[in-house]
Write an enzyme that holds these catalytic residues in place. Structure first.
Site, PDB file in Angstrom:
ATOM      1  N   HIS A  52      38.447  33.736  67.078  1.00  0.00           N
ATOM      2  CA  HIS A  52      37.791  35.119  66.726  1.00  0.00           C
ATOM      3  C   HIS A  52      38.368  36.274  68.022  1.00  0.00           C
ATOM      4  O   HIS A  52      38.647  35.413  69.175  1.00  0.00           O
ATOM      5  CB  HIS A  52      36.210  35.066  66.782  1.00  0.00           C
ATOM      6  N   GLU A  54      36.793  37.647  70.327  1.00  0.00           N
ATOM      7  CA  GLU A  54      35.969  37.336  71.526  1.00  0.00           C
ATOM      8  C   GLU A  54      36.544  36.193  72.306  1.00  0.00           C
ATOM      9  O   GLU A  54      36.731  36.135  73.626  1.00  0.00           O
ATOM     10  CB  GLU A  54      34.385  37.066  71.503  1.00  0.00           C
ATOM     11  N   SER A 170      59.489  56.112  33.301  1.00  0.00           N
ATOM     12  CA  SER A 170      58.776  56.305  34.640  1.00  0.00           C
ATOM     13  C   SER A 170      59.442  55.975  35.808  1.00  0.00           C
ATOM     14  O   SER A 170      58.879  56.050  36.789  1.00  0.00           O
ATOM     15  CB  SER A 170      57.468  55.532  34.358  1.00  0.00           C
ATOM     16  N   LEU A 206      55.520  43.013  41.814  1.00  0.00           N
ATOM     17  CA  LEU A 206      54.172  42.979  42.443  1.00  0.00           C
ATOM     18  C   LEU A 206      54.141  42.261  43.591  1.00  0.00           C
ATOM     19  O   LEU A 206      53.223  41.342  44.001  1.00  0.00           O
ATOM     20  CB  LEU A 206      53.036  42.472  41.405  1.00  0.00           C
ATOM     21  N   THR A 224      44.323  39.123  27.276  1.00  0.00           N
ATOM     22  CA  THR A 224      43.439  38.601  26.522  1.00  0.00           C
ATOM     23  C   THR A 224      43.945  37.534  25.711  1.00  0.00           C
ATOM     24  O   THR A 224      43.400  36.300  25.440  1.00  0.00           O
ATOM     25  CB  THR A 224      42.727  39.668  25.681  1.00  0.00           C
ATOM     26  N   GLY A 295      48.375  49.661  33.767  1.00  0.00           N
ATOM     27  CA  GLY A 295      48.669  51.127  33.542  1.00  0.00           C
ATOM     28  C   GLY A 295      47.333  51.889  33.275  1.00  0.00           C
ATOM     29  O   GLY A 295      46.028  51.351  33.413  1.00  0.00           O
ATOM     30  N   VAL A 298      44.220  49.689  31.401  1.00  0.00           N
ATOM     31  CA  VAL A 298      43.577  49.093  32.404  1.00  0.00           C
ATOM     32  C   VAL A 298      42.649  50.047  33.334  1.00  0.00           C
ATOM     33  O   VAL A 298      41.365  49.658  33.438  1.00  0.00           O
ATOM     34  CB  VAL A 298      44.466  48.148  33.225  1.00  0.00           C
ATOM     35  N   HIS A 299      43.353  51.028  33.795  1.00  0.00           N
ATOM     36  CA  HIS A 299      42.595  51.924  34.829  1.00  0.00           C
ATOM     37  C   HIS A 299      41.224  52.502  33.934  1.00  0.00           C
ATOM     38  O   HIS A 299      40.379  52.766  34.614  1.00  0.00           O
ATOM     39  CB  HIS A 299      43.171  53.133  35.118  1.00  0.00           C
ATOM     40  N   SER A 301      39.529  51.058  31.711  1.00  0.00           N
ATOM     41  CA  SER A 301      38.589  50.136  31.372  1.00  0.00           C
ATOM     42  C   SER A 301      37.414  49.837  32.965  1.00  0.00           C
ATOM     43  O   SER A 301      36.301  49.899  33.061  1.00  0.00           O
ATOM     44  CB  SER A 301      38.882  48.622  31.435  1.00  0.00           C
TER      45      SER A 301
HETATM   46  P1  NDP Z   1      48.283  48.173  30.565  1.00  0.00           P
HETATM   47  O1  NDP Z   1      49.464  47.888  31.566  1.00  0.00           O
HETATM   48  O2  NDP Z   1      47.150  49.094  31.088  1.00  0.00           O
HETATM   49  O3  NDP Z   1      47.950  47.195  29.871  1.00  0.00           O
HETATM   50  C1  NDP Z   1      46.848  47.095  28.709  1.00  0.00           C
HETATM   51  C2  NDP Z   1      46.637  46.008  28.053  1.00  0.00           C
HETATM   52  O4  NDP Z   1      45.966  44.960  28.889  1.00  0.00           O
HETATM   53  C3  NDP Z   1      45.636  46.066  26.873  1.00  0.00           C
HETATM   54  O5  NDP Z   1      46.416  46.659  25.775  1.00  0.00           O
HETATM   55  C4  NDP Z   1      45.198  44.719  26.724  1.00  0.00           C
HETATM   56  O6  NDP Z   1      46.080  43.896  25.971  1.00  0.00           O
HETATM   57  C5  NDP Z   1      45.117  44.150  28.227  1.00  0.00           C
HETATM   58  N1  NDP Z   1      43.769  44.044  28.689  1.00  0.00           N
HETATM   59  C6  NDP Z   1      43.220  42.675  28.774  1.00  0.00           C
HETATM   60  N2  NDP Z   1      41.839  43.233  29.147  1.00  0.00           N
HETATM   61  C7  NDP Z   1      41.534  44.400  29.455  1.00  0.00           C
HETATM   62  C8  NDP Z   1      40.736  45.272  29.852  1.00  0.00           C
HETATM   63  N3  NDP Z   1      39.700  45.050  29.969  1.00  0.00           N
HETATM   64  N4  NDP Z   1      40.890  46.539  29.985  1.00  0.00           N
HETATM   65  C9  NDP Z   1      42.189  47.168  29.506  1.00  0.00           C
HETATM   66  N5  NDP Z   1      43.077  46.455  29.201  1.00  0.00           N
HETATM   67  C10 NDP Z   1      43.019  45.103  29.269  1.00  0.00           C
HETATM   68  O7  NDP Z   1      48.874  49.096  29.275  1.00  0.00           O
HETATM   69  P2  NDP Z   1      49.338  50.672  29.354  1.00  0.00           P
HETATM   70  O8  NDP Z   1      50.104  50.763  27.980  1.00  0.00           O
HETATM   71  O9  NDP Z   1      48.050  51.735  29.302  1.00  0.00           O
HETATM   72  O10 NDP Z   1      50.249  50.987  30.494  1.00  0.00           O
HETATM   73  C11 NDP Z   1      51.553  50.503  30.497  1.00  0.00           C
HETATM   74  C12 NDP Z   1      52.520  51.796  30.823  1.00  0.00           C
HETATM   75  O11 NDP Z   1      52.078  52.232  32.071  1.00  0.00           O
HETATM   76  C13 NDP Z   1      53.809  51.041  31.154  1.00  0.00           C
HETATM   77  O12 NDP Z   1      54.967  52.032  30.501  1.00  0.00           O
HETATM   78  C14 NDP Z   1      54.005  51.273  32.680  1.00  0.00           C
HETATM   79  O13 NDP Z   1      55.426  51.658  32.853  1.00  0.00           O
HETATM   80  C15 NDP Z   1      53.107  52.573  32.812  1.00  0.00           C
HETATM   81  N6  NDP Z   1      52.687  52.287  34.102  1.00  0.00           N
HETATM   82  C16 NDP Z   1      52.925  53.198  35.238  1.00  0.00           C
HETATM   83  C17 NDP Z   1      52.195  53.330  36.452  1.00  0.00           C
HETATM   84  C18 NDP Z   1      52.440  54.590  37.413  1.00  0.00           C
HETATM   85  O14 NDP Z   1      51.683  54.678  38.413  1.00  0.00           O
HETATM   86  N7  NDP Z   1      52.921  55.753  36.762  1.00  0.00           N
HETATM   87  C19 NDP Z   1      51.540  52.175  37.091  1.00  0.00           C
HETATM   88  C20 NDP Z   1      51.585  51.036  35.962  1.00  0.00           C
HETATM   89  C21 NDP Z   1      51.934  51.174  34.689  1.00  0.00           C
HETATM   90  P3  NDP Z   1      45.460  42.505  25.325  1.00  0.00           P
HETATM   91  O15 NDP Z   1      44.465  43.023  24.425  1.00  0.00           O
HETATM   92  O16 NDP Z   1      46.645  41.909  24.721  1.00  0.00           O
HETATM   93  O17 NDP Z   1      45.075  41.800  26.206  1.00  0.00           O
HETATM   94 ZN    ZN Z   2      33.057  34.782  66.431  1.00  0.00          ZN
END
Ligand code: NDP
Ligand code: ZN
Length: 364
Positions: A52, A54, A170, A206, A224, A295, A298-299, A301
């Site tokens: 740590h 310290e 993109s 990534l 999923t 993408g 996911v955002h 959700s």
């Molecule tokens: P996402 O990458 O957000 O993936 C969505 C998929 O994730 C869903 O269809 C689902 O597929 C799976 N999933 C599983 N669990 C969840 C949950 N709880 N919530 C949401 N999704 C879940 O897909 P998008 O189509 O929205 O985005 C992809 C696009 O975005 C690409 O074209 C990429 O280029 C672009 N992008 C752009 C960015 C930017 O900053 N400009 C950054 C990132 C991506 P399943 O049901 O099969 O599990």
């Molecule tokens: Zn300590």
């Protein structure tokens, strides 16, 4: 007089700050030992499992620690973890006065280290530069208080909020400097998370790619039904651990086929992935912060479940337009304005040609 104390505590904070991305799951901590107006020991915690702050500072000070004043950004620990308690060492080395910027954020142990120092007769001062010292460790503080990882949503878009064209193109919306800044953010977090659709369409690595290298966070893919292409870079490049999260219906033989030294599949008990339970699960495997790169689905959700702490948006001075081109948050949206998620912007800065905006979720 106080000026001097502020200067020493600032030094401790500055040293801690430099350890960004390398102390997790531990906090960043800095310490300075001063004797007769002379700095005789300095130190920062550099890595979990190692000394740590310290300990470094006291070892450097040696005999000069006896009767000296210590400045430390976080309350010295009072429990036997991977290393013996620092509070004991501070006492044993004869420190006579200590300035502690912040108490331990874990409510269960907060104040214990300080109590021990006081009992040993040390003159203890709490709260010098408390705000700056607290800001050193937003992820650690959040994790200690909630037992859930700190979630950062990251998005890059044109000025009109679009992340791609109508055909899905993109690359690239933001400039090189902004994209490098993303790599700094990656290495601060324990994990990076994306949806499987981003893997299918972009096949991103990534990883953290900075001039001096950098720590690669764990890669988490929400998938999923295990649709991820078997050729995906995150499955094959062996650059970092990859965790694939699936629903309960995925067959074991499919999972076994994909798992390797670097790839692990976590099959949840539910058929679909609930963000809140995902975060609870990630906490159990020691993930204290997650950088969500999209993408839009996911955002959406994370936003819907209010499962995030901050949103970092990079806005490029471009206009893409179009009703069908995607924006940073997808999903079903809301019907009424009073359902909108309220954020508070805490900073904005220009990075190259782009604008970086950091907003945090309003608590409560
Ligand atoms: P996402 O990458 O957000 O993936 C969505 C998929 O994730 C869903 O269809 C689902 O597929 C799976 N999933 C599983 N669990 C969840 C949950 N709880 N919530 C949401 N999704 C879940 O897909 P998008 O189509 O929205 O985005 C992809 C696009 O975005 C690409 O074209 C990429 O280029 C672009 N992008 C752009 C960015 C930017 O900053 N400009 C950054 C990132 C991506 P399943 O049901 O099969 O599990
Ligand atoms: Zn300590």
């Amino acid at each position: 007089m106080m000026e001097q104390e502020v200067r020493y505590m600032k030094l401790a904070i500055d040293m801690a700050k430099q350890m960004v991305g390398q102390t997790s799951p531990n906090p960043k901590v800095g310490a300075v030992v001063v004797r007769d107006g002379e700095i005789v020991g300095i130190g920062a915690h550099m890595k979990a499992g190692e000394d740590h702050a310290e300990v470094h500072a006291l070892n450097m000070a040696g005999d000069k620690a006896n009767g000296a004043t210590m400045f430390v950004t976080l309350e010295p620990c009072s429990h036997f973890g991977k290393t013996p308690p620092c509070a004991n060492l501070v006492i044993d080395r004869g420190i006579s006065r200590i300035y502690v910027a912040t108490l331990d954020p874990n409510p269960v142990v907060a104040g214990r280290g300080v109590e021990r120092l006081k009992q040993a007769g040390i003159d203890v001062h709490i709260g010098l530069l408390e705000e700056e010292a607290t800001e050193l460790n937003p992820f650690f503080n959040h994790f200690m208080k909630t037992s859930l990882p700190y979630v950062t949503l990251k998005a890059a878009s044109s000025l009109d909020g679009k992340t791609a064209t109508t055909t899905g193109e993109s690359k690239w919306i933001t400039g090189e400097e902004a994209r490098r800044d993303v790599h700094h953010s990656r290495q601060e977090h324990d994990a990076i998370l994306v949806g499987v659709q981003t893997i299918i369409e972009d096949d991103p690595q990534l990883t953290t790619r900075l001039p001096f290298g950098g720590k690669n966070p764990t890669r988490i893919i929400l998938d999923t039904h295990l649709r991820i292409p078997r050729s995906a870079k995150v499955l094959n490049d062996r650059e970092a651990q990859t965790l694939i999260i699936t629903g309960s219906q995925v067959a074991m033989d499919q999972i076994e086929e994909i798992q390797s030294e670097y790839v692990q599949v976590i099959k949840l008990e539910a058929e679909s992935i609930q963000i809140r339970s995902l975060l609870e699960r990630m906490a159990t495997i020691g993930i204290t912060s997650i950088y969500v790169e999209g993408g839009a689905t996911v955002h959406a959700s994370f936003v819907k479940e209010r499962c995030f702490q901050q949103l970092i948006t990079y806005l490029a001075p471009k206009i893409i337009g179009g009703f069908t081109s995607p924006s940073i948050i997808g999903g079903a949206g809301i019907k009424y304005m009073d359902e909108a998620v309220d954020l508070q912007t805490i900073s904005f800065e220009q990075i190259g040609d782009d604008l970086k905006i950091v907003s945090v979720l309003k608590e409560g």
